[in-house]
Design a protein around this motif. Sequence first.
Motif, mmCIF file in Angstrom:
data_model
loop_
_atom_site.group_PDB
_atom_site.id
_atom_site.type_symbol
_atom_site.label_atom_id
_atom_site.label_comp_id
_atom_site.label_asym_id
_atom_site.label_seq_id
_atom_site.Cartn_x
_atom_site.Cartn_y
_atom_site.Cartn_z
ATOM 1 N N UNK A 232 0.833 -1.207 0.000
ATOM 2 C CA UNK A 232 0.000 0.000 0.000
ATOM 3 C C UNK A 232 0.866 1.255 0.000
ATOM 4 N N UNK A 233 1.991 1.171 0.700
ATOM 5 C CA UNK A 233 2.909 2.305 0.731
ATOM 6 C C UNK A 233 4.245 1.826 0.171
ATOM 7 N N UNK A 234 4.579 2.367 -0.987
ATOM 8 C CA UNK A 234 5.793 1.872 -1.649
ATOM 9 C C UNK A 234 7.034 2.485 -1.029
ATOM 10 N N UNK A 261 0.493 4.456 -5.972
ATOM 11 C CA UNK A 261 1.209 3.264 -6.439
ATOM 12 C C UNK A 261 1.170 3.075 -7.957
ATOM 13 N N UNK A 262 0.813 4.136 -8.688
ATOM 14 C CA UNK A 262 0.806 4.016 -10.163
ATOM 15 C C UNK A 262 2.235 4.156 -10.690
ATOM 16 N N UNK A 263 3.050 3.222 -10.325
ATOM 17 C CA UNK A 263 4.478 3.299 -10.631
ATOM 18 C C UNK A 263 4.842 2.190 -11.619
ATOM 19 N N UNK A 264 5.593 2.555 -12.657
ATOM 20 C CA UNK A 264 5.975 1.552 -13.653
ATOM 21 C C UNK A 264 7.471 1.644 -13.913
ATOM 22 N N UNK A 265 8.075 0.492 -14.138
ATOM 23 C CA UNK A 265 9.513 0.451 -14.383
ATOM 24 C C UNK A 265 9.811 0.304 -15.868
ATOM 25 N N UNK A 266 11.010 0.679 -16.242
ATOM 26 C CA UNK A 266 11.429 0.522 -17.633
ATOM 27 C C UNK A 266 12.942 0.615 -17.720
ATOM 28 N N UNK A 267 13.438 0.576 -18.945
ATOM 29 C CA UNK A 267 14.877 0.678 -19.170
ATOM 30 C C UNK A 267 15.125 1.775 -20.195
ATOM 31 N N UNK A 268 16.009 2.702 -19.827
ATOM 32 C CA UNK A 268 16.379 3.778 -20.748
ATOM 33 C C UNK A 268 17.897 3.784 -20.867
ATOM 34 N N UNK A 269 18.404 3.497 -22.030
ATOM 35 C CA UNK A 269 19.850 3.449 -22.288
ATOM 36 C C UNK A 269 20.615 2.668 -21.210
ATOM 37 N N UNK A 270 20.238 1.432 -21.013
ATOM 38 C CA UNK A 270 20.915 0.562 -20.044
ATOM 39 C C UNK A 270 20.781 1.005 -18.599
ATOM 40 N N UNK A 273 14.713 2.830 -15.232
ATOM 41 C CA UNK A 273 13.964 4.070 -15.109
ATOM 42 C C UNK A 273 12.597 3.767 -14.535
ATOM 43 N N UNK A 274 11.962 4.794 -14.031
ATOM 44 C CA UNK A 274 10.683 4.595 -13.374
ATOM 45 C C UNK A 274 9.767 5.755 -13.716
ATOM 46 N N UNK A 275 8.506 5.426 -13.931
ATOM 47 C CA UNK A 275 7.513 6.455 -14.193
ATOM 48 C C UNK A 275 6.667 6.584 -12.928
ATOM 49 N N UNK A 316 -7.423 7.291 -14.792
ATOM 50 C CA UNK A 316 -6.027 7.052 -15.132
ATOM 51 C C UNK A 316 -5.326 6.192 -14.091
ATOM 52 N N UNK A 317 -4.727 5.146 -14.567
ATOM 53 C CA UNK A 317 -3.951 4.320 -13.660
ATOM 54 C C UNK A 317 -2.462 4.573 -13.850
ATOM 55 N N UNK A 318 -2.004 4.465 -15.067
ATOM 56 C CA UNK A 318 -0.565 4.647 -15.219
ATOM 57 C C UNK A 318 -0.178 5.025 -16.649
#
Lengths: 394, 184
Positions: A232-234, A261-270, A273-275, A316-318
């Motif tokens: 619930x609390x990140x 908690x509308x948090x998403x991960x990703x990869x940017x130039x190795x 990253x996180x939104x 809107x979720x994410x």
Amino acid sequence: MDHRRKKVTKTEITDLPDCLLEEILSKLPMRSPALGQCRLVCKTWLHLISETYFSKIQFESHPRMLVKTIPETYRSREIISARIAEGVNGRTFQVQRSKKLVPEKELPTANFELVNSCHGLLCISEGKYRNVIHVCNPVFREHITINVNRPLPFYLNSFGLGLSINNDKYEYKVLRTFCLRTNRSAPGYPRAEIYTIGTKRWRRIGNPHSCIEKLDFNTYVHGYIHWIPDQKLLQFICSFNFGKEQFGQLPLPPTYNGNDVRVKLGVLKDCLCVSVPEKVGSVDKFGIWVMKKYGIKRSWIQQYVIENLYPDVGRLKFYEPLIFLSTGEILISFNGEFLACYNTKMKKLVKKSTITQTKGGIHAIAYNPSLVSLNVVARGEKVRALPEPKVTLC
Amino acid sequence: MSSSTDSPTLTTETTQLSPQPDTETAKPTKKITLKSSDNQIFEVEESVAMEFATVKSFFEDSPSSTDIVPLPNVTAKPLSQVIEFCKEQIKFKANPDEAQKKKYNAEFLTEKSDKDLVDMIPVANYLEIKDLLDVLNQAVADRIENKSVEYVRNFFGIDNDFTAEEEAALRREHAWAYEGVDED
């Protein structure tokens, strides 16, 4: 299919050196007939196509993705493989090639979810309770099937595929996390097991802080996969290292407060990253932060701000960033409902993608095809080819 | 400008040899003589010869060398085709026209036999003509895409070195590969 073709008179022997052959073969499209056929030409070619250095030179220039539509019914008819290219002459991104992978033809089952992919191998889980997983190379239509231990319905399995590199030894491994419950309503205890492909067995490893719920588009960086814990609390990002077989935690960006908690991960130039959602006054925005130095909290840098969000903010979720183009455009998944291109200079969504159109949801994962053959990396497993010959029982 | 046969001096020679097609087209062009492995002589304009990185470095390394450049790995037929291609490319360098260039390249490739294409690849590689090597590789890949194994073997003149058992096993393993194969 094996009837003799008309005999063609043979041209004289042409002796192209391997390095030149390799370049020709690398021009073949990622299509199984072409490459699969070429493996049967002679021993040299079989070797060339299985070589890992060959698989490296191919296919890396453009990011590629797999999109699964999630129709109302549980069964899915197809997944779409799309290659994204930078737009030319001021045009926005282009979908260069879009191909459908059809279950039971290129994929072993129709009742599946996408897990993730790693160095050309794709991991999918089968069935409602995810008690079976398949690791496939769609290029060769090869796959192996792995059953989980103690497949009880209330274990709620989730997985991640990764590559472990130790002293030049390459091993693909599948991580399984599950919530151990004594019965359906009891609270769960996160547990984990790992399966090294080729060994045919699961091993218990230390307990994770939190089970994987679903891996985001691409979270594989530096030998780790990452996920957002189901809390619930990140307070942190979960990680798992496939080489050391260890779970870890990473800090979240400094301005993020943990409540939303509308948090998403990703990869940017190795880099990971996180939104994360950022409220400025009454206006909703998303910040895309990049962790420049892996594991260092101070190295989080806000790279982009996504604003002028799609009107229907209430729902809107994410905003999940998928692919970052050098033009400053970001291909994003909006709420898992559709894919769109966000232009960071114009600060708005500029183009809704036509990669897929569905009334249901979508789930996209990063995937880069490679010529890593399961016959090579999964020695000891039963590697099956698709479609398998039909067995008729009478 | 005198031809290099009359002038054994070196330093000025090397500077002239750098490829500057734009400025040189106006001047009378210098010729370079190439000799194929089957002893055929090709006289080509300097600007064309400088497209061949191997020839270019030949002059850079030994500016005092005689005019005939021996190409021991290259036979006359593919060499003449390669020269023909490079001549056109020079024109496109002077007057860039992507559409025309594309059209020319496509026509150049389609009219060549399979053998011609394959034979040009090692020549383009030896002479280090990257653009040509690229289009040749692509053209060959296009021609073998969706073809049967027998077709591909025949295309490259490769002998099948699998035993009957090995081949049968591989074919079983890759039964799917036989879908979508064009008739030869």
